[in-house]
Design an enzyme around this catalytic site. Sequence first.
Site, PDB file in Angstrom:
ATOM      1  N   HIS A  35      -1.231 -30.684 -10.595  1.00  0.00           N
ATOM      2  CA  HIS A  35      -0.522 -31.699  -9.824  1.00  0.00           C
ATOM      3  C   HIS A  35      -0.610 -31.337  -8.352  1.00  0.00           C
ATOM      4  O   HIS A  35      -0.008 -30.369  -7.910  1.00  0.00           O
ATOM      5  CB  HIS A  35       0.935 -31.791 -10.254  1.00  0.00           C
ATOM      6  CG  HIS A  35       1.092 -32.419 -11.594  1.00  0.00           C
ATOM      7  ND1 HIS A  35       1.405 -33.742 -11.751  1.00  0.00           N
ATOM      8  CD2 HIS A  35       0.939 -31.919 -12.827  1.00  0.00           C
ATOM      9  CE1 HIS A  35       1.451 -34.021 -13.029  1.00  0.00           C
ATOM     10  NE2 HIS A  35       1.161 -32.932 -13.708  1.00  0.00           N
ATOM     11  N   HIS A  38      -2.356 -25.957 -21.926  1.00  0.00           N
ATOM     12  CA  HIS A  38      -2.306 -26.801 -20.735  1.00  0.00           C
ATOM     13  C   HIS A  38      -3.700 -26.864 -20.088  1.00  0.00           C
ATOM     14  O   HIS A  38      -4.103 -27.908 -19.565  1.00  0.00           O
ATOM     15  CB  HIS A  38      -1.268 -26.242 -19.755  1.00  0.00           C
ATOM     16  CG  HIS A  38      -0.980 -27.147 -18.596  1.00  0.00           C
ATOM     17  ND1 HIS A  38      -0.524 -28.445 -18.747  1.00  0.00           N
ATOM     18  CD2 HIS A  38      -1.090 -26.960 -17.251  1.00  0.00           C
ATOM     19  CE1 HIS A  38      -0.371 -29.007 -17.555  1.00  0.00           C
ATOM     20  NE2 HIS A  38      -0.709 -28.124 -16.625  1.00  0.00           N
ATOM     21  N   HIS A  94       8.407 -33.336 -12.830  1.00  0.00           N
ATOM     22  CA  HIS A  94       8.754 -33.530 -14.248  1.00  0.00           C
ATOM     23  C   HIS A  94      10.135 -32.941 -14.542  1.00  0.00           C
ATOM     24  O   HIS A  94      10.554 -31.985 -13.894  1.00  0.00           O
ATOM     25  CB  HIS A  94       7.767 -32.800 -15.164  1.00  0.00           C
ATOM     26  CG  HIS A  94       6.363 -33.295 -15.084  1.00  0.00           C
ATOM     27  ND1 HIS A  94       5.495 -32.866 -14.114  1.00  0.00           N
ATOM     28  CD2 HIS A  94       5.671 -34.184 -15.843  1.00  0.00           C
ATOM     29  CE1 HIS A  94       4.316 -33.467 -14.268  1.00  0.00           C
ATOM     30  NE2 HIS A  94       4.398 -34.272 -15.315  1.00  0.00           N
ATOM     31  N   ASN A 138      -5.693 -34.818 -26.265  1.00  0.00           N
ATOM     32  CA  ASN A 138      -5.735 -33.984 -27.486  1.00  0.00           C
ATOM     33  C   ASN A 138      -5.101 -34.757 -28.625  1.00  0.00           C
ATOM     34  O   ASN A 138      -4.267 -35.642 -28.398  1.00  0.00           O
ATOM     35  CB  ASN A 138      -4.940 -32.686 -27.253  1.00  0.00           C
ATOM     36  CG  ASN A 138      -3.510 -32.967 -26.817  1.00  0.00           C
ATOM     37  OD1 ASN A 138      -3.246 -33.224 -25.631  1.00  0.00           O
ATOM     38  ND2 ASN A 138      -2.589 -32.940 -27.756  1.00  0.00           N
ATOM     39  N   SER A 162      -1.321 -35.422 -14.703  1.00  0.00           N
ATOM     40  CA  SER A 162      -2.017 -34.130 -14.785  1.00  0.00           C
ATOM     41  C   SER A 162      -3.528 -34.279 -14.834  1.00  0.00           C
ATOM     42  O   SER A 162      -4.062 -34.938 -15.735  1.00  0.00           O
ATOM     43  CB  SER A 162      -1.620 -33.399 -16.073  1.00  0.00           C
ATOM     44  OG  SER A 162      -0.238 -33.307 -16.192  1.00  0.00           O
ATOM     45  N   TYR A 210      10.702 -31.123 -17.053  1.00  0.00           N
ATOM     46  CA  TYR A 210      10.504 -29.753 -17.573  1.00  0.00           C
ATOM     47  C   TYR A 210      10.382 -28.714 -16.466  1.00  0.00           C
ATOM     48  O   TYR A 210      10.464 -27.515 -16.733  1.00  0.00           O
ATOM     49  CB  TYR A 210       9.304 -29.680 -18.536  1.00  0.00           C
ATOM     50  CG  TYR A 210       7.936 -29.959 -17.935  1.00  0.00           C
ATOM     51  CD1 TYR A 210       7.345 -29.099 -17.027  1.00  0.00           C
ATOM     52  CD2 TYR A 210       7.230 -31.094 -18.324  1.00  0.00           C
ATOM     53  CE1 TYR A 210       6.099 -29.353 -16.495  1.00  0.00           C
ATOM     54  CE2 TYR A 210       5.979 -31.358 -17.798  1.00  0.00           C
ATOM     55  CZ  TYR A 210       5.413 -30.484 -16.882  1.00  0.00           C
ATOM     56  OH  TYR A 210       4.183 -30.751 -16.355  1.00  0.00           O
ATOM     57  N   GLU A 211      10.184 -29.174 -15.228  1.00  0.00           N
ATOM     58  CA  GLU A 211      10.173 -28.222 -14.122  1.00  0.00           C
ATOM     59  C   GLU A 211      11.591 -27.894 -13.671  1.00  0.00           C
ATOM     60  O   GLU A 211      11.776 -27.056 -12.787  1.00  0.00           O
ATOM     61  CB  GLU A 211       9.396 -28.815 -12.935  1.00  0.00           C
ATOM     62  CG  GLU A 211       7.920 -28.987 -13.221  1.00  0.00           C
ATOM     63  CD  GLU A 211       7.234 -29.810 -12.150  1.00  0.00           C
ATOM     64  OE1 GLU A 211       6.901 -29.259 -11.099  1.00  0.00           O
ATOM     65  OE2 GLU A 211       7.045 -31.023 -12.365  1.00  0.00           O
ATOM     66  N   ALA A 266      -1.247 -37.857 -18.966  1.00  0.00           N
ATOM     67  CA  ALA A 266      -1.994 -37.217 -20.046  1.00  0.00           C
ATOM     68  C   ALA A 266      -1.080 -37.245 -21.273  1.00  0.00           C
ATOM     69  O   ALA A 266       0.123 -37.021 -21.152  1.00  0.00           O
ATOM     70  CB  ALA A 266      -2.325 -35.775 -19.668  1.00  0.00           C
ATOM     71  N   MET A 287       5.122 -36.028 -21.533  1.00  0.00           N
ATOM     72  CA  MET A 287       6.317 -35.466 -20.904  1.00  0.00           C
ATOM     73  C   MET A 287       6.688 -36.157 -19.592  1.00  0.00           C
ATOM     74  O   MET A 287       7.410 -35.582 -18.776  1.00  0.00           O
ATOM     75  CB  MET A 287       6.108 -33.964 -20.662  1.00  0.00           C
ATOM     76  CG  MET A 287       5.742 -33.189 -21.923  1.00  0.00           C
ATOM     77  SD  MET A 287       5.309 -31.477 -21.556  1.00  0.00           S
ATOM     78  CE  MET A 287       4.627 -30.948 -23.146  1.00  0.00           C
ATOM     79  N   SER A 288       6.216 -37.375 -19.404  1.00  0.00           N
ATOM     80  CA  SER A 288       6.511 -38.072 -18.128  1.00  0.00           C
ATOM     81  C   SER A 288       6.787 -39.545 -18.395  1.00  0.00           C
ATOM     82  O   SER A 288       7.223 -39.908 -19.480  1.00  0.00           O
ATOM     83  CB  SER A 288       5.324 -37.900 -17.176  1.00  0.00           C
ATOM     84  OG  SER A 288       4.182 -38.559 -17.669  1.00  0.00           O
TER      85      SER A 288
HETATM   86  N1  HPA Z   1       2.325 -33.395 -26.285  1.00  0.00           N
HETATM   87  C1  HPA Z   1       3.095 -33.627 -25.202  1.00  0.00           C
HETATM   88  N2  HPA Z   1       2.615 -33.875 -24.000  1.00  0.00           N
HETATM   89  C2  HPA Z   1       1.275 -33.880 -23.855  1.00  0.00           C
HETATM   90  C3  HPA Z   1       0.409 -33.635 -24.930  1.00  0.00           C
HETATM   91  C4  HPA Z   1       0.972 -33.386 -26.217  1.00  0.00           C
HETATM   92  O1  HPA Z   1       0.270 -33.163 -27.231  1.00  0.00           O
HETATM   93  N3  HPA Z   1      -0.864 -33.709 -24.457  1.00  0.00           N
HETATM   94  C5  HPA Z   1      -0.751 -34.009 -23.128  1.00  0.00           C
HETATM   95  N4  HPA Z   1       0.532 -34.092 -22.768  1.00  0.00           N
END
Ligand code: HPA
Length: 280
Positions: A62, A252, A89, A240, A31, A91-92, A119, A216-217
């Site tokens: 993406h 996001h 992903h 973050n 991302s 989640y998609e 990320a 998440m990847s």
């Molecule tokens: N959690 C999950 N996935 C992420 C995060 C997070 O804090 N930051 C970037 N991708």
Amino acid sequence: MPSELSRARRAARFLLRRVRMRPRIAVILGSGLGAFAGRLQDRVRIPFDQIPGFPRPTAPGHAGVASFGVLRSGRMRTIPVAVLEGRPHLYEGYSAGEVVLPVRVLAQMGVRTLILSNAAGGLSRRFPAGRLAVVRDHINLQGTNPLRGQREEFGPHFLDMTAAYSPALRRLARAQARHLDIPLGEGVYAGVLGPVYETPAEIAFLRRIGADLVGMSTVQETIAARQMGMEVLAISVVTNLAAGLSKRKLTHEEVLAKAADASEKLGRLLESVIVRIADS
Ligand code: HPA
């Protein structure tokens, strides 16, 4: 339904016809991390939706483009590199098999070294926003596995995951980061399903089980790559501090903005790592 193997072979044949090079090294950009692709010379760009059977990433940030181009080595040789800008992903709504299809296609094309980027949230102040970190190991909390239900089309089913993230490539990444004066952490990546960010209680749990980063990847791709005998290096860009560790609300948009800020730094590190791999 064609088998996953025939799907991967078909896409690989298509790509090998379109690009004349035979990359041994590939990079998947997460991302907001697309900058590295701009470092390639003589670039051929092929949108995912033109590649037969390829899943299309739908998440913002993406691009969904496969780029093939060259980098110049320290010895002025050209190094062919494949770069996927964007990835599908779980989640998609994609299955684990669909998520790893691009990795299997790269392996069918002859790629032997896979560099993943993502990320991630940082699980302690040792992993502040903006920091790059090498993934030392992972914890798969995604509730699925790309090898599930397979009959060894791609490699062993009961796969050893002891050194999934190549110790030699991790050492190389650390050395290059020192050389470039880029601070680089190293930690355990917890792969979660998403798309929601974690609750503070979930983050407390992840810290207790030994995770340093959450995202998440990456974990499905690493499993598929290792099954096919590829060497894997994964680098997280901390976008973050994870939920509950700071007062900020997670969005996001903020993740993408922080990733974009760090993207140039990641690009420099990746280029110097790849040149070293090619020259060794
Ligand atoms: N959690 C999950 N996935 C992420 C995060 C997070 O804090 N930051 C970037 N991708």
